[in-house]
Enzyme design. Sequence first.
Site, PDB file in Angstrom:
ATOM      1  N   HIS A  56     -37.391 -28.226  26.069  1.00 31.62           N
ATOM      2  CA  HIS A  56     -36.969 -27.497  27.263  1.00 31.62           C
ATOM      3  C   HIS A  56     -37.532 -28.169  28.512  1.00 31.62           C
ATOM      4  CE1 HIS A  56     -40.869 -25.599  26.562  1.00 31.62           C
ATOM      5  NE2 HIS A  56     -40.818 -24.994  27.737  1.00 31.62           N
ATOM      6  N   HIS A 114     -36.945 -18.124  26.418  1.00 29.82           N
ATOM      7  CA  HIS A 114     -37.997 -18.676  27.287  1.00 29.82           C
ATOM      8  C   HIS A 114     -37.327 -19.407  28.450  1.00 29.82           C
ATOM      9  CE1 HIS A 114     -41.851 -20.424  28.390  1.00 29.82           C
ATOM     10  NE2 HIS A 114     -41.339 -21.634  28.302  1.00 29.82           N
ATOM     11  N   ASP A 131     -41.814 -23.659  23.392  1.00 23.95           N
ATOM     12  CA  ASP A 131     -42.475 -22.434  23.853  1.00 23.95           C
ATOM     13  C   ASP A 131     -41.712 -21.173  23.437  1.00 23.95           C
ATOM     14  OD1 ASP A 131     -44.361 -24.037  25.010  1.00 23.95           O
ATOM     15  OD2 ASP A 131     -43.751 -23.657  27.077  1.00 23.95           O
TER      16      ASP A 131
HETATM   17 ZN   LIG Z   1     -42.199 -23.609  28.737  1.00 28.14          ZN
END
Ligand SMILES: [Zn+2]
Length: 258
Positions: A56, A114, A131
């Site tokens: 990400h 997230h 995450d």
């Molecule tokens: Zn993150």
Amino acid sequence: MLRVRPVRAFADNYIWLIHAPSRPACVAVVDPGDAAPVIAELKSAGLQLGAILVTHHHPDHIGGVADLLRAAPVPVVGPDDDRIPDRTLTVRDGALAELPELGLAFKTLHIPGHTLSHIAFWGHDSLFCGDTLFSAGCGRTFEGTAQQMNSSLERLRSLPPRTQVFCGHEYTAANLRFALTVEPDNADALAYQQTVAKLRAEDRPTLPSELALEARVNPFLRCDTPAVRRAAERHAGATLADAAQVFGVLRAWKDTFR
Ligand SMILES: [Zn+2]
């Protein structure tokens, strides 16, 4: 099983180096938020970079990509998101992230919550989940809804139980304090807390975790179990209709938990 080594970065990030099974000196790096510790590890261990994987767009996961590319022009595999520059291969849900340099391929799982474009790489009994899933916890829902994040976590939970879970941060001890607030009588979580305390006292990583363990100790993977639902309903002071609502209450509770 894959050979994977952690590189520590910032206060509590892990950058993962995946060894090529047939060329152990060649590695792929996952989420290099900082180039310096990766370059230092490559040098001291005599390793050569073969590919960069990105889950990400957050700076602590991509901040080192440009500097690594200056040192070695390798493929950069990541999700369809313009906030991630330097991508050479965009992978969407279900696509194979092929790393011919390493003789490896991972399946791409799109797991929004997230961030909206967050992906995980799954394969070879291993999950690199950035995450989204942490040991005994999960990431904050910065961009997605509780429903989206809960669906993403349910999807990860459905992977084979022996899957090794490589997360982006060392948050396990703090996550367990919350997990045991939600489920004070969870014997597996209590036992895991002892293991984690010992590892941390020796300054060793608590990761990778195993999905089978996460299913027993991680409240965010247990939103459909009665004890977790009861705790969430008590905290909310309301009856909750489904696992996604339980997740939403737990996530908001954890956001302010100290
Ligand atoms: Zn993150």
